[in-house]
Design a protein around this motif. Structure first.
Motif, PDB file in Angstrom:
ATOM      1  N   GLY A   9     -48.457 -17.758  62.468  1.00 14.60           N
ATOM      2  CA  GLY A   9     -48.972 -18.134  61.159  1.00 14.60           C
ATOM      3  C   GLY A   9     -50.117 -17.232  60.720  1.00 14.60           C
ATOM      4  N   ALA A  10     -51.010 -16.900  61.647  1.00 16.17           N
ATOM      5  CA  ALA A  10     -52.120 -15.999  61.328  1.00 16.17           C
ATOM      6  C   ALA A  10     -51.602 -14.610  60.979  1.00 16.17           C
ATOM      7  CB  ALA A  10     -53.092 -15.929  62.495  1.00 16.17           C
ATOM      8  N   ALA A  11     -50.633 -14.130  61.745  1.00 12.41           N
ATOM      9  CA  ALA A  11     -50.075 -12.796  61.490  1.00 12.41           C
ATOM     10  C   ALA A  11     -49.442 -12.723  60.104  1.00 12.41           C
ATOM     11  CB  ALA A  11     -49.046 -12.442  62.557  1.00 12.41           C
ATOM     12  N   LEU A  12     -48.828 -13.819  59.675  1.00 11.88           N
ATOM     13  CA  LEU A  12     -48.230 -13.855  58.344  1.00 11.88           C
ATOM     14  C   LEU A  12     -49.292 -13.838  57.240  1.00 11.88           C
ATOM     15  CD1 LEU A  12     -45.420 -16.545  58.828  1.00 11.88           C
ATOM     16  CD2 LEU A  12     -45.099 -14.090  58.525  1.00 11.88           C
ATOM     17  N   SER A  13     -50.449 -14.381  57.523  1.00  5.51           N
ATOM     18  CA  SER A  13     -51.480 -14.524  56.489  1.00  5.51           C
ATOM     19  C   SER A  13     -52.274 -13.244  56.256  1.00  5.51           C
ATOM     20  CB  SER A  13     -52.449 -15.649  56.874  1.00  5.51           C
ATOM     21  OG  SER A  13     -53.264 -15.255  57.974  1.00  5.51           O
ATOM     22  N   TRP A  14     -52.260 -12.342  57.226  1.00  8.65           N
ATOM     23  CA  TRP A  14     -53.121 -11.155  57.123  1.00  8.65           C
ATOM     24  C   TRP A  14     -52.786 -10.283  55.920  1.00  8.65           C
ATOM     25  CZ3 TRP A  14     -52.207  -9.873  62.965  1.00  8.65           C
ATOM     26  CH2 TRP A  14     -53.012 -10.704  63.755  1.00  8.65           C
ATOM     27  N   THR A  15     -51.496 -10.145  55.627  1.00 11.40           N
ATOM     28  CA  THR A  15     -51.081  -9.203  54.581  1.00 11.40           C
ATOM     29  C   THR A  15     -50.089  -9.885  53.629  1.00 11.40           C
ATOM     30  OG1 THR A  15     -49.407  -8.376  56.122  1.00 11.40           O
ATOM     31  CG2 THR A  15     -51.447  -7.127  55.971  1.00 11.40           C
ATOM     32  N   SER A  16     -50.497 -11.033  53.114  1.00 18.24           N
ATOM     33  CA  SER A  16     -49.583 -11.797  52.266  1.00 18.24           C
ATOM     34  C   SER A  16     -50.231 -12.150  50.938  1.00 18.24           C
ATOM     35  CB  SER A  16     -49.145 -13.080  52.983  1.00 18.24           C
ATOM     36  OG  SER A  16     -50.259 -13.942  53.171  1.00 18.24           O
ATOM     37  N   ASP A  17     -49.388 -12.440  49.969  1.00 16.91           N
ATOM     38  CA  ASP A  17     -49.846 -12.983  48.704  1.00 16.91           C
ATOM     39  C   ASP A  17     -48.867 -14.091  48.299  1.00 16.91           C
ATOM     40  OD1 ASP A  17     -47.563 -11.730  47.539  1.00 16.91           O
ATOM     41  OD2 ASP A  17     -48.709  -9.908  47.133  1.00 16.91           O
ATOM     42  N   GLU A  18     -48.890 -14.491  47.057  1.00 12.81           N
ATOM     43  CA  GLU A  18     -48.055 -15.617  46.639  1.00 12.81           C
ATOM     44  C   GLU A  18     -46.570 -15.287  46.638  1.00 12.81           C
ATOM     45  OE1 GLU A  18     -49.445 -16.962  42.902  1.00 12.81           O
ATOM     46  OE2 GLU A  18     -51.370 -17.689  43.671  1.00 12.81           O
ATOM     47  N   GLU A  19     -46.233 -14.004  46.589  1.00 14.90           N
ATOM     48  CA  GLU A  19     -44.834 -13.607  46.476  1.00 14.90           C
ATOM     49  C   GLU A  19     -44.258 -12.983  47.739  1.00 14.90           C
ATOM     50  OE1 GLU A  19     -43.076 -14.311  43.822  1.00 14.90           O
ATOM     51  OE2 GLU A  19     -44.789 -15.137  42.712  1.00 14.90           O
ATOM     52  N   THR A  20     -45.079 -12.233  48.462  1.00 15.92           N
ATOM     53  CA  THR A  20     -44.559 -11.439  49.588  1.00 15.92           C
ATOM     54  C   THR A  20     -45.423 -11.550  50.831  1.00 15.92           C
ATOM     55  OG1 THR A  20     -45.782  -9.459  48.909  1.00 15.92           O
ATOM     56  CG2 THR A  20     -43.553  -9.726  48.014  1.00 15.92           C
TER      57      THR A  20
END
Length: 246
Positions: A137-148
């Motif tokens: 979950g943390a790895a997904l949050s590092w470089t994410s926005d509302e779309e990608t």
């Protein structure tokens, strides 16, 4: 045997304490919350009194260059207190491939921790594990926005925290290895692929974009984060773990 588990209230430490206790040992969790400070040394002498084995699961509060000072100071204090108390075995948890990613400050800090332990006065064991399922979950949050969600195609072999804890408890209860015990998950994924699996399981409609410059794991070359030929494979599969977590 008596075990002092430093960092024994955290994700891995609490499970190690439970597993050792269930196996009939005395396992004492220590942490800042119990009055033990690995940086100042406060409470270490009392915590190590009568301990046969010290399991060190402390972690730096940051992943930047400051982590080097954290592991240098904490490892020095733990080794000194262990020698004073007559501890016969010191165990740490490290990372598979940690010595192959010099671009990451945190990985260099963990290498330093390993080296200090190896050069120290006490027989030791190092458990190197692959990335935890719980950190996805943390790895997904590092470089994410509302779309990608942008993730590199880095090969990883993740495993459940419970399986990491089981490996640590097993090694701690055995004779000092004076070497490394490597444990990895049962399946290999590309990180971008794992991101797609995770988002689908959670009903998250964002798109995963493969970007080999995105996030911490962009600094990793090749397959250095995968278990080697002698690695022990953990039993829990990621998709099964996701389903149980839901």
């Amino acid at each position: 045997m008596k075990f002092t588990v430093v960092g024994g209230t955290g994700l891995i430490g609490s499970q190690v304490v439970r597993m050792l206790t269930e196996a009939g040992h005395e396992a004492v969790p220590v942490a800042l919350s119990t009055g033990v400070d690995v940086i100042t040394g406060k409470g270490l002498d009392e915590a190590f009194q009568g301990a046969d084995v010290v399991v060190n699961l402390t972690n730096s509060p940051t992943f930047d260059e400051a982590s080097l000072d954290f592991f240098r100071t904490s490892m020095g204090n733990l080794l000194a207190a262990g020698e004073k108390a007559g501890v016969g075995h010191q165990v740490i948890l490290s990372i598979v491939g940690v010595d192959q990613v010099p671009a990451l400050d945190y990985y260099r800090a963990k290498v330093l921790q390993e080296e200090l332990l190896q050069q120290g006065p006490t027989p030791y064991s190092i458990v190197r594990a692959t990335q935890f399922f719980e950190f996805m979950g943390a790895a997904l949050s590092w470089t994410s926005d509302e779309e990608t969600v942008r993730l590199p195609a880095t090969p990883i072999q993740p495993m459940a925290a419970a399986d990491v804890a089981a490996a640590v408890a097993k090694v701690a209860a055995g004779s000092p290895l004076r070497g490394i015990y490597e444990v990895a998950g049962p399946d290999v994924f590309r990180l971008d692929e794992l991101g797609k699996v995770t988002l689908a399981a959670k009903g998250d409609g964002r798109t995963v974009v493969t970007d080999d410059q995105a996030g911490m794991f962009a600094a990793v070359d090749g397959d250095v984060l995968l278990g080697g030929p002698g690695a022990h494979l953990a039993p829990t599969h990621y998709r099964d773990w996701l389903q149980q977590a839901r």
